[in-house]
Write a protein that holds these residues in place. Structure first.
Motif, PDB file in Angstrom:
ATOM      1  N   UNK A 147      31.048  47.078  29.020  1.00 10.09           N
ATOM      2  CA  UNK A 147      31.942  47.884  28.202  1.00 10.09           C
ATOM      3  C   UNK A 147      33.325  47.232  28.190  1.00 10.09           C
ATOM      4  N   UNK A 148      33.976  47.247  27.029  1.00 11.27           N
ATOM      5  CA  UNK A 148      35.335  46.712  26.936  1.00 11.27           C
ATOM      6  C   UNK A 148      36.303  47.613  27.691  1.00 11.27           C
ATOM      7  N   UNK A 149      37.104  47.000  28.547  1.00 11.12           N
ATOM      8  CA  UNK A 149      38.116  47.750  29.296  1.00 11.12           C
ATOM      9  C   UNK A 149      39.420  46.968  29.231  1.00 11.12           C
ATOM     10  N   UNK A 150      39.946  46.833  28.001  1.00 11.97           N
ATOM     11  CA  UNK A 150      41.116  45.982  27.849  1.00 11.97           C
ATOM     12  C   UNK A 150      42.408  46.742  27.547  1.00 11.97           C
ATOM     13  N   UNK A 151      42.376  48.070  27.566  1.00 15.19           N
ATOM     14  CA  UNK A 151      43.635  48.801  27.449  1.00 15.19           C
ATOM     15  C   UNK A 151      44.358  48.719  28.796  1.00 15.19           C
ATOM     16  N   UNK A 152      45.667  48.914  28.806  1.00 13.92           N
ATOM     17  CA  UNK A 152      46.381  48.794  30.094  1.00 13.92           C
ATOM     18  C   UNK A 152      45.843  49.715  31.190  1.00 13.92           C
ATOM     19  N   UNK A 153      45.538  50.952  30.862  1.00 12.61           N
ATOM     20  CA  UNK A 153      45.058  51.885  31.880  1.00 12.61           C
ATOM     21  C   UNK A 153      43.673  51.480  32.365  1.00 12.61           C
ATOM     22  N   UNK A 154      42.765  51.203  31.444  1.00 10.78           N
ATOM     23  CA  UNK A 154      41.409  50.830  31.837  1.00 10.78           C
ATOM     24  C   UNK A 154      41.394  49.508  32.597  1.00 10.78           C
ATOM     25  N   UNK A 155      42.257  48.592  32.213  1.00 16.36           N
ATOM     26  CA  UNK A 155      42.365  47.303  32.918  1.00 16.36           C
ATOM     27  C   UNK A 155      42.859  47.538  34.358  1.00 16.36           C
ATOM     28  N   UNK A 177      58.788  55.413  42.295  1.00 19.40           N
ATOM     29  CA  UNK A 177      57.863  55.300  41.158  1.00 19.40           C
ATOM     30  C   UNK A 177      56.456  55.701  41.578  1.00 19.40           C
ATOM     31  N   UNK A 178      56.030  55.266  42.749  1.00 15.04           N
ATOM     32  CA  UNK A 178      54.697  55.607  43.272  1.00 15.04           C
ATOM     33  C   UNK A 178      54.593  57.116  43.506  1.00 15.04           C
ATOM     34  N   UNK A 181      49.430  49.216  42.064  1.00 16.94           N
ATOM     35  CA  UNK A 181      48.852  48.047  41.395  1.00 16.94           C
ATOM     36  C   UNK A 181      49.742  47.602  40.230  1.00 16.94           C
ATOM     37  N   UNK A 182      50.183  48.553  39.421  1.00 20.18           N
ATOM     38  CA  UNK A 182      51.003  48.237  38.258  1.00 20.18           C
ATOM     39  C   UNK A 182      52.324  47.583  38.663  1.00 20.18           C
ATOM     40  N   UNK A 183      52.839  47.936  39.822  1.00 23.65           N
ATOM     41  CA  UNK A 183      54.098  47.368  40.314  1.00 23.65           C
ATOM     42  C   UNK A 183      53.910  46.000  40.975  1.00 23.65           C
ATOM     43  N   UNK A 184      52.656  45.536  41.054  1.00 25.39           N
ATOM     44  CA  UNK A 184      52.391  44.239  41.684  1.00 25.39           C
ATOM     45  C   UNK A 184      52.386  44.307  43.194  1.00 25.39           C
TER      46      UNK A 184
END
Length: 172
Positions: free
Chosen positions: A2-10, A33-34, A113-116
């Motif tokens: 399944x394609x999971x290329x949106x930012x949230x799904x990625x 932020x967390x 994860x989003x914050x690296x």
């Protein structure tokens, strides 16, 4: 697949548990932020029963919490710990409130994860609830759900998943 290329799904697909940290600090802004991400999790009746305690590296409670888990090395290496609790007085449905806490924790892990940054959900630490609450200085009006160990990642996480077909109770 399944394609999971949106930012949230990625982010969902790429997030990993990180158990080794560099020792470098995590900014207050990143911690906030967390925490905000956790605050926006869904909860039954919107009761938002979760509460947070941030324990920075070097705080004496960090070592006390390390003594409450077989993952002491992870606790000691972290730049910050976030204790997620449920306020017993705000709870209305044990199962729903625990599910809400899980959603809160997942939101926080996705923000990390989003914050690296890197983090791991320490659940084993709640096996001795009384000792962990005492070590963190949390009153017994709270129920500890997990501790997130957060830091600058010193490793890449890895993971595998069962095939979706193996998780389905029946075809649809």
């Amino acid at each position: 697949m399944i394609e999971m290329d949106t930012p949230v799904l990625k982010a969902i697909r790429e997030r990993r548990s990180i158990r080794k940290f560099t020792g470098d600090a995590v900014s207050r802004e990143d911690i906030l932020t967390i925490l905000e991400a956790g605050r926006w999790a869904p909860s039954g009746l919107n009761n938002q029963p979760w509460r947070f305690l941030v324990i920075p590296a070097g705080d004496p409670r960090q070592e006390k919490l390390a003594e409450c888990t077989k993952y002491a090395h992870v606790v000691r290496q972290s730049a910050a710990l976030i204790c997620i609790t449920l306020d017993k007085e705000r709870m209305y449905s044990e199962m729903k409130d625990h599910q809400g806490a899980g959603a809160c924790i997942q939101n926080m892990l996705l923000a990390v994860h989003d914050l690296g940054l890197g983090a791991v959900w320490l659940g084993q630490i709640i096996n001795d609830q009384d000792a962990a609450l005492e070590a963190a200085g949390i009153p017994d009006t709270q129920e500890l759900q997990a501790v997130l160990a957060i830091g600058q990642p010193a490793q890449d996480g890895t993971s595998t998943r069962l095939e979706l077909a193996d998780l389905m109770l029946e075809e649809f």
